[in-house]
Write a protein that holds these residues in place. Structure first.
Motif, PDB file in Angstrom:
ATOM      1  N   ILE A   1      32.135 -14.863  69.129  1.00 47.36           N
ATOM      2  CA  ILE A   1      33.458 -14.678  68.498  1.00 47.36           C
ATOM      3  C   ILE A   1      34.736 -15.540  67.383  1.00 47.36           C
ATOM      4  O   ILE A   1      34.930 -14.909  66.439  1.00 47.36           O
ATOM      5  CB  ILE A   1      34.854 -13.522  69.764  1.00 47.36           C
ATOM      6  N   ARG A   2      34.926 -16.528  68.235  1.00 51.47           N
ATOM      7  CA  ARG A   2      35.484 -17.513  67.277  1.00 51.47           C
ATOM      8  C   ARG A   2      35.521 -17.428  66.129  1.00 51.47           C
ATOM      9  O   ARG A   2      35.558 -17.680  64.700  1.00 51.47           O
ATOM     10  CB  ARG A   2      35.628 -19.040  68.174  1.00 51.47           C
TER      11      ARG A   2
ATOM     12  N   GLY B   1      38.463 -11.176  70.873  1.00 48.15           N
ATOM     13  CA  GLY B   1      38.267 -11.509  69.952  1.00 48.15           C
ATOM     14  C   GLY B   1      39.349  -9.989  68.825  1.00 48.15           C
ATOM     15  O   GLY B   1      39.565  -9.762  67.378  1.00 48.15           O
TER      16      GLY B   1
ATOM     17  N   MET C   1      35.870 -14.585  64.000  1.00 48.06           N
ATOM     18  CA  MET C   1      37.090 -14.563  63.221  1.00 48.06           C
ATOM     19  C   MET C   1      37.439 -15.518  62.246  1.00 48.06           C
ATOM     20  O   MET C   1      37.675 -15.664  61.832  1.00 48.06           O
ATOM     21  CB  MET C   1      37.853 -14.856  64.704  1.00 48.06           C
TER      22      MET C   1
ATOM     23  N   LEU D   1      39.449 -17.707  72.512  1.00 47.81           N
ATOM     24  CA  LEU D   1      38.116 -16.806  72.235  1.00 47.81           C
ATOM     25  C   LEU D   1      36.142 -17.004  72.239  1.00 47.81           C
ATOM     26  O   LEU D   1      36.676 -18.387  72.480  1.00 47.81           O
ATOM     27  CB  LEU D   1      37.983 -16.492  70.724  1.00 47.81           C
TER      28      LEU D   1
END
Length: 432
Positions: A198-199, A167, A202, A194
């Motif tokens: 974490i995705r 990330g 983001m 990811l």
């Protein structure tokens, strides 16, 4: 009429031994399969325009042509047919030196697998676009540190990419693109490598950055929920063609064909639809502050409600008034609702997603109030409407009881009748 920042006009991309012939046959109406002898059609007659400050998402399954399109937008792939324009200037068929200048100054790209230089520090990676422009070392490293702070990596500039998590490395990739300070940002499945948590982080950070920087972003993804969460508009691709372009709400509620309908049937509607998409007119449960307690009681009786919302002349939401409080005013002969208007316990905004409405709806004594940015009451959401909106189809909705102990209608009618008699007697006394 303003010129789009980025525009694709009838784009074709065919890989193979005779691509030009394949395009002619496709334009004549032949199918993708029928031209395989001339080449593989990756993109067929794709057209769209991206406005300034917009996040335009291109989504589709593997092999749909979405990644090929994004590579044509910055000239990594030559178009077999059609053209790409940057602020009205074509970039298809131009000299390589001019194309390199456009990539350097007007378009930045974030790749799926980070594409960081492993032997350079994080700050040096971020500063790389500025180095290509000939910016002095001290200046470009200072700019890199500024951008790293913006993406939450302050203090990591002297580390190597190998010291960072996936990330964090993707944040470096975004920071590098931002350091280029271009108007257009292309993101090719930037978050797909990811982990889910974490995705999501983001995705949320990208939206936060977009609020501040207002870049023009083309985002490629195969994940429908990601497309719905990020996109101002979405282009859905199938077998090289764009089959629908629209807002997330358009695509979810009005799919263009069976393919899109099947594609969106499992989408998390609670994270896509907003209060504005499902709200109803507030008329039956609202009165004006100047209307008086008798009008408020009649409105509650007719709507079978134990309370109503109160607004001023500009429809700014002032609060709620209950039938018991209005009844007290009627019996005292008072004409203003002001003394008994209480603050509204739960209010949501038009752009709030349904996921965030369940708790307020459960705690609201009335259908949930929806206001605009100026605090004006623009709609209400009954609980049954909120629940129905999460299904694939809408059904006729009916109001549900409010969480209040209502005054019996007979008591309200008696009080209104007495008030009417008292009012008439007062008028006669004044005439005498």
């Amino acid at each position: 009429m303003t010129t789009p920042v980025l525009e694709a006009k009838s784009l074709f991309k065919v890989f193979g031994r005779n691509p030009a012939q394949a395009v002619k046959r496709l334009q004549a109406g032949e199918s993708r399969d029928s031209v395989k002898d001339a080449g593989t059609a990756a993109v067929i007659d794709a057209s769209f325009a991206v406005e300034r400050g917009e996040i335009f998402v291109i989504m589709g399954l593997s092999g749909s042509g979405k990644s090929t399109i994004i590579r044509m937008l910055n000239g990594l792939h030559d178009a077999t047919g059609g053209e790409v324009l940057i602020q009205g200037d074509p970039i298809t068929g131009i000299q390589p030196s001019r194309l390199r200048g456009i990539r350097r100054d007007r378009i930045a790209m974030v790749f799926q697998h980070f594409a960081l230089l492993p032997h350079r520090s994080v700050a040096a990676n971020v500063a790389y676009p500025l180095e290509l422009r000939g910016v002095a070392k001290a200046e470009r490293l200072a700019k890199a540190e500024e951008i790293l702070a913006l993406v939450g990596l302050e203090g990591w500039g002297d580390k190597l990419p190998s010291a960072l998590s996936g990330g964090m490395q993707q944040r470096v990739g975004i920071a590098r693109a931002l350091a280029a300070d271009t108007d257009i940002l292309l993101m090719d499945e930037a978050f797909s490598a990811l982990d889910p948590l974490i995705r999501r982080e983001m995705q949320e950070q990208l939206l936060e950055l977009q609020q501040e920087l207002q870049k023009t972003i083309v985002f490629i993804t195969h994940d429908l929920n990601e497309a719905m969460f990020l996109g101002d508009r979405i282009a859905v691709m199938r077998d090289g063609r764009i089959v629908q372009i629209g807002t997330p709400e358009d695509i979810l509620t009005d799919p263009a064909n069976d393919y899109v309908e099947q594609f969106v049937q499992d989408v998390d509607r609670a994270r896509v639809l907003t209060a504005a998409n499902v709200m109803e007119r507030p008329g039956p449960v609202v009165v004006s502050e100047s209307a008086g307690p008798r009008t408020a009681l009649r409105t509650m009786r007719d709507a079978r409600m134990a309370a109503v919302y109160v607004t001023d002349r500009s429809r700014t939401l002032l609060g709620i008034v209950s039938d018991r409080d209005a009844l007290k005013l009627v019996r005292r002969g008072e004409r203003s609702l002001g003394p008994v208007v209480r603050p509204t316990p739960q209010v949501v905004r038009e752009n709030d997603v349904l996921m965030d409405l369940f708790v307020p709806a459960a705690e609201s004594p009335l259908p949930l109030a929806v206001t605009d940015a100026e605090g004006r009451l623009v709609g209400v959401i009954p609980r049954i409407t909120l629940l129905t909106a999460l299904g694939p189809q809408t059904t006729e909705t009916t109001e549900i009881p409010v969480i209040l102990d209502p005054v019996p209608h007979a008591v309200i009618d008696e009080a209104l009748a007495e008030a009417a008699v008292d009012g008439a007697a007062g008028e006669k006394e004044e005439v005498r």
